[in-house]
Write an enzyme that holds these catalytic residues in place. Structure first.
Site, mmCIF file in Angstrom:
data_model
loop_
_atom_site.group_PDB
_atom_site.id
_atom_site.type_symbol
_atom_site.label_atom_id
_atom_site.label_comp_id
_atom_site.label_asym_id
_atom_site.label_seq_id
_atom_site.Cartn_x
_atom_site.Cartn_y
_atom_site.Cartn_z
ATOM 1 N N HIS A 20 0.888 -1.111 0.111
ATOM 2 C CA HIS A 20 0.019 -0.074 0.180
ATOM 3 C C HIS A 20 1.090 1.178 0.055
ATOM 4 O O HIS A 20 1.946 1.193 0.554
ATOM 5 C CB HIS A 20 -1.025 -0.105 1.210
ATOM 6 N N ASP B 213 -0.611 4.438 0.621
ATOM 7 C CA ASP B 213 -1.025 5.541 1.677
ATOM 8 C C ASP B 213 -0.064 5.315 2.958
ATOM 9 O O ASP B 213 0.217 4.126 3.317
ATOM 10 C CB ASP B 213 -2.481 5.181 2.021
ATOM 11 N N ASP C 1 6.459 1.075 5.818
ATOM 12 C CA ASP C 1 5.068 0.732 5.864
ATOM 13 C C ASP C 1 4.374 1.611 5.112
ATOM 14 O O ASP C 1 3.885 2.819 5.488
ATOM 15 C CB ASP C 1 4.575 0.788 7.480
ATOM 16 N N GLU D 169 -5.025 1.724 3.052
ATOM 17 C CA GLU D 169 -5.022 0.646 4.061
ATOM 18 C C GLU D 169 -4.948 1.082 5.540
ATOM 19 O O GLU D 169 -5.538 0.628 6.379
ATOM 20 C CB GLU D 169 -3.999 -0.362 3.785
ATOM 21 N N GLU D 170 -4.229 2.362 5.612
ATOM 22 C CA GLU D 170 -3.830 2.916 6.892
ATOM 23 C C GLU D 170 -5.483 3.224 7.671
ATOM 24 O O GLU D 170 -5.657 3.234 8.832
ATOM 25 C CB GLU D 170 -2.901 3.654 6.989
#
Length: 451
Positions: free
Chosen positions: A90, A92, A123, A156-157
């Site tokens: 991801h 984001d 991440d 995702e976050e």
């Protein structure tokens, strides 16, 4: 590792990878468009789409997902009759939190002490680079032996479920024989690890109201019900004396069978202050991988600076509940809501709004893909054996993919080892881990194609 042609290629590509990660980290791609411009996320998505096209991917597209964000998709055909592997990451990121707490600017990739610092470096923008490095290394050494699909999620976050719903609406799009989720991490730097379980999560907003408006605390305090005090009582009810999570009706005594997590190592990884106790009971692995965990993420109330002598009429909090494998997230949400409503004191009015949810995940580690990954990691990490660990975080897409493609094998690897400090200030990635995991992924794709 240097005697392996794939490893040699990845090593030669690392300077380019650093330049690319620098460019990708520069996008402030937080998928909360009340705080950060949508254009930052659009820019990151377009950067990834261009990178995929440059590698020969076909059908590259920016998918408009139901939550108002975009996920990037691309397909790279392999040999006729080959297996299909889906690679996930991801783009984001979490907000940078207190930018003053960063030693260097959060959206400028900065090398310091042998690590690369920046929001999303581990991440999970580093995961995007891991996939690109693996594919480039294979192309330079005989070609990519499988069909490859890449999906880079844009929210995702936030836990808003856009990609999950899009996948359910387009069930053929992400179909694959094996899925590699590049959003986990090694148990520690240098120890190759696959994540075999993920906790699920539910996210709720609770609001307490007691008065039509704020009142003077001198004139009315002592009898007028304080909404902030009521909220504090409610939040305190979610923890036992030792700090264990206590939601009425929710089991909290499961045990983790597998890799152990030394308590002193955990204290160092979590940067617990001297003299401060850990919370909960059981082993550390029990607490963070196998049991529910509640966290108060934020409270709406007057700040200390500028506060007036008032009894508060309303107060609000955002609460996260992580739920372990074997517990249905929807049922946990119901129990949490019932708990909050039952524990609100003084007859105060309480409202609970669910704003996010994801199921827990447990992988089938006996599958051929896991053996292919174990063999690959043994080469990428000489002298080390692949370990299995849990992860306290949630990746809701895993369960969606498992439900859509029940025969697919799902592996979780990535760059978010403890030193990465993901979601915190001064997030960083180990370039050595990026290099080794890229080698491991490339060799896995080759091993898996031959299995």
């Amino acid at each position: 590792m240097s005697s392996n042609p794939v490893a040699e290629t990845v090593s030669s590509l690392m300077p380019r990878a650093k330049e690319e990660l620098t460019a990708l980290v520069a996008f402030k791609s937080v998928a909360d468009f009340d705080q950060f411009p949508r254009g930052e996320s659009v820019g990151a998505a377009n950067w990834i789409a261009a990178a995929l096209r440059a590698e020969g991917f076909q059908d590259v597209d920016l998918l408009d997902t139901p939550d108002g964000t975009q996920s990037v998709y691309g397909y790279l055909p392999g040999p006729e009759g080959a297996k299909t592997v889906l690679l996930y990451a991801h783009y984001d990121v979490q907000p940078p939190l207190d930018e003053a707490g960063w030693t260097t600017p959060p959206f400028e990739l900065t090398e310091r002490g042998g690590r690369w610092y920046g929001r999303g470096a581990a991440d999970c923008k580093g995961g995007v680079l891991m996939h690109l490095l693996a594919l480039r290394a294979l192309k330079a050494n005989g070609g990519v032996p499988v069909h490859v699909k890449v999906i880079a999620e844009g929210s995702e976050e936030q836990g808003t479920g856009g990609l999950e719903r899009y996948a359910e609406q387009h069930p053929d799009l992400l179909a694959a024989d094996t899925i590699v989720i590049g959003d986990a991490g090694n148990f520690r730097v240098g120890l190759p690890t696959v994540t075999s379980t993920l906790r699920g999560m539910t996210l709720v907003r609770v609001k307490v109201d007691t008065l039509e408006g704020n009142l003077h605390s001198g004139q009315f305090g002592g009898a007028a019900p304080d909404a902030l005090a009521a909220l504090i009582r409610v939040l305190d009810s979610l923890r036992a004396e030792d700090g264990s999570t206590t939601v009425d009706g929710l089991s909290a005594d499961s045990r983790w069978e597998g890799l152990t997590y030394d308590e002193e190592q955990f204290r160092r990884d979590a940067r617990v202050l001297d003299g401060v106790e850990l919370i909960g009971s059981g082993s550390v692995a029990d607490r963070i991988w196998s049991r529910p965990a509640v966290t108060v993420l934020g409270i709406d109330c007057p700040p200390v600076v500028g506060a007036t002598p008032s009894v508060q009429a309303s107060a609000r909090a955002l609460i996260s509940l992580r739920v372990p494998p074997g517990v249905d997230a929807a049922e946990a949400t119901k129990l949490l809501q019932a708990h909050l409503e039952a524990r609100t004191p003084w007859g105060a009015r309480v409202g609970v709004e669910q704003i996010g949810q994801g199921q827990a995940f447990r992988a089938d580690t006996s599958s051929p893909a896991y053996q292919a990954m174990a063999d690959a990691m043994a080469v990428a990490y000489p002298g080390e054996e692949m370990q299995y660990a849990g992860q306290g975080g949630s990746i809701p897409l895993c369960n969606t993919l498992a439900a859509l493609y029940p025969r697919a094998e799902i592996l979780l690897i990535g760059l978010s080892e403890p030193e990465a400090q993901i979601h915190a200030v001064n997030e960083s990635v180990s370039p050595e881990e990026l290099e080794r995991l890229s080698v491991a992924e490339a060799l896995f794709l080759r091993n898996y194609a031959a299995s």
